[in-house]
Design a protein around this motif. Sequence first.
Motif, PDB file in Angstrom:
ATOM      1  N   LYS A  17       5.723  20.839  -8.819  1.00 10.56           N
ATOM      2  CA  LYS A  17       6.984  20.624  -8.099  1.00 10.56           C
ATOM      3  C   LYS A  17       7.995  19.993  -9.048  1.00 10.56           C
ATOM      4  O   LYS A  17       7.643  19.380 -10.046  1.00 10.56           O
ATOM      5  N   SER A  18       9.262  20.142  -8.722  1.00  9.58           N
ATOM      6  CA  SER A  18      10.294  19.562  -9.577  1.00  9.58           C
ATOM      7  C   SER A  18      10.270  18.039  -9.488  1.00  9.58           C
ATOM      8  O   SER A  18       9.743  17.464  -8.533  1.00  9.58           O
ATOM      9  N   LEU A  19      10.859  17.400 -10.469  1.00  6.00           N
ATOM     10  CA  LEU A  19      10.883  15.940 -10.510  1.00  6.00           C
ATOM     11  C   LEU A  19      11.637  15.377  -9.316  1.00  6.00           C
ATOM     12  O   LEU A  19      11.226  14.364  -8.732  1.00  6.00           O
ATOM     13  N   ALA A  20      12.729  16.036  -8.930  1.00  8.82           N
ATOM     14  CA  ALA A  20      13.517  15.557  -7.783  1.00  8.82           C
ATOM     15  C   ALA A  20      12.700  15.602  -6.500  1.00  8.82           C
ATOM     16  O   ALA A  20      12.714  14.650  -5.718  1.00  8.82           O
ATOM     17  N   ILE A  21      11.988  16.689  -6.271  1.00  3.67           N
ATOM     18  CA  ILE A  21      11.159  16.811  -5.063  1.00  3.67           C
ATOM     19  C   ILE A  21      10.024  15.800  -5.099  1.00  3.67           C
ATOM     20  O   ILE A  21       9.715  15.156  -4.096  1.00  3.67           O
ATOM     21  N   ALA A  22       9.394  15.641  -6.255  1.00  8.72           N
ATOM     22  CA  ALA A  22       8.260  14.722  -6.378  1.00  8.72           C
ATOM     23  C   ALA A  22       8.683  13.279  -6.142  1.00  8.72           C
ATOM     24  O   ALA A  22       7.879  12.479  -5.669  1.00  8.72           O
ATOM     25  N   ARG A  23       9.918  12.931  -6.450  1.00 11.09           N
ATOM     26  CA  ARG A  23      10.368  11.556  -6.242  1.00 11.09           C
ATOM     27  C   ARG A  23      10.941  11.342  -4.847  1.00 11.09           C
ATOM     28  O   ARG A  23      10.758  10.289  -4.255  1.00 11.09           O
ATOM     29  N   LYS A  24      11.663  12.335  -4.345  1.00  9.86           N
ATOM     30  CA  LYS A  24      12.348  12.158  -3.056  1.00  9.86           C
ATOM     31  C   LYS A  24      11.415  12.274  -1.861  1.00  9.86           C
ATOM     32  O   LYS A  24      11.637  11.609  -0.847  1.00  9.86           O
ATOM     33  N   THR A  25      10.374  13.071  -1.954  1.00 12.76           N
ATOM     34  CA  THR A  25       9.463  13.247  -0.826  1.00 12.76           C
ATOM     35  C   THR A  25       8.789  11.934  -0.415  1.00 12.76           C
ATOM     36  O   THR A  25       8.833  11.574   0.764  1.00 12.76           O
ATOM     37  N   PRO A  26       8.184  11.170  -1.331  1.00  9.18           N
ATOM     38  CA  PRO A  26       7.583   9.901  -0.902  1.00  9.18           C
ATOM     39  C   PRO A  26       8.619   8.885  -0.414  1.00  9.18           C
ATOM     40  O   PRO A  26       8.349   8.118   0.502  1.00  9.18           O
ATOM     41  N   ILE A  27       9.813   8.911  -1.000  1.00 10.46           N
ATOM     42  CA  ILE A  27      10.846   7.961  -0.591  1.00 10.46           C
ATOM     43  C   ILE A  27      11.297   8.248   0.834  1.00 10.46           C
ATOM     44  O   ILE A  27      11.365   7.340   1.673  1.00 10.46           O
ATOM     45  N   PHE A  72       0.825  -1.207   0.000  1.00 10.44           N
ATOM     46  CA  PHE A  72       0.000   0.000   0.000  1.00 10.44           C
ATOM     47  C   PHE A  72       0.863   1.263   0.000  1.00 10.44           C
ATOM     48  O   PHE A  72       0.493   2.270  -0.601  1.00 10.44           O
ATOM     49  N   GLY A  73       2.016   1.208   0.648  1.00 11.03           N
ATOM     50  CA  GLY A  73       2.922   2.347   0.641  1.00 11.03           C
ATOM     51  C   GLY A  73       3.442   2.656  -0.747  1.00 11.03           C
ATOM     52  O   GLY A  73       3.611   3.819  -1.112  1.00 11.03           O
ATOM     53  N   GLY A  74       3.704   1.638  -1.533  1.00  7.86           N
ATOM     54  CA  GLY A  74       4.150   1.855  -2.909  1.00  7.86           C
ATOM     55  C   GLY A  74       3.090   2.517  -3.756  1.00  7.86           C
ATOM     56  O   GLY A  74       3.382   3.416  -4.553  1.00  7.86           O
ATOM     57  N   ILE A  75       1.855   2.095  -3.573  1.00  7.73           N
ATOM     58  CA  ILE A  75       0.751   2.692  -4.330  1.00  7.73           C
ATOM     59  C   ILE A  75       0.523   4.136  -3.889  1.00  7.73           C
ATOM     60  O   ILE A  75       0.396   5.043  -4.719  1.00  7.73           O
ATOM     61  N   ILE A 114       1.189  10.137  -4.455  1.00  8.77           N
ATOM     62  CA  ILE A 114       1.721  11.399  -3.936  1.00  8.77           C
ATOM     63  C   ILE A 114       2.706  12.010  -4.917  1.00  8.77           C
ATOM     64  O   ILE A 114       2.693  13.218  -5.160  1.00  8.77           O
ATOM     65  N   SER A 115       3.561  11.185  -5.504  1.00 13.13           N
ATOM     66  CA  SER A 115       4.529  11.674  -6.481  1.00 13.13           C
ATOM     67  C   SER A 115       3.826  12.291  -7.690  1.00 13.13           C
ATOM     68  O   SER A 115       4.198  13.377  -8.149  1.00 13.13           O
ATOM     69  N   LYS A 129       1.936  17.173 -10.697  1.00 10.35           N
ATOM     70  CA  LYS A 129       0.828  17.929 -11.276  1.00 10.35           C
ATOM     71  C   LYS A 129       0.723  19.329 -10.675  1.00 10.35           C
ATOM     72  O   LYS A 129       0.237  20.247 -11.317  1.00 10.35           O
ATOM     73  N   ARG A 130       1.178  19.476  -9.420  1.00 12.04           N
ATOM     74  CA  ARG A 130       1.138  20.779  -8.765  1.00 12.04           C
ATOM     75  C   ARG A 130       2.335  21.649  -9.126  1.00 12.04           C
ATOM     76  O   ARG A 130       2.480  22.748  -8.616  1.00 12.04           O
TER      77      ARG A 130
END
Length: 65
Positions: free
Chosen positions: A34-44, A17-20, A25-26, A31-32
């Motif tokens: 944010k940069s690609l780096a922020i969008a990927r690193k925040t959920p990780i 469920f965390g992966g989904i 969230i990414s 869509k809002r």
Amino acid sequence: MIKVGFVASIPFAAAFFGGIVGGFISDTLLKRGKSLAIARKTPIITGFLLSSTIVLANYTQSTEP
């Protein structure tokens, strides 16, 4: 034995469920605008912090609720 199997499956279900949710969230962050780096690193980073709570299992006395 069934209780142990259920309890042992909880981390794997949470990871599923965390992966989904992390992907959702990414996508939302992208869509809002944010940069690609922020969008990927925040959920990780959030997932790593939440998964570190498994350390609390060392302090349990029993598997009974």
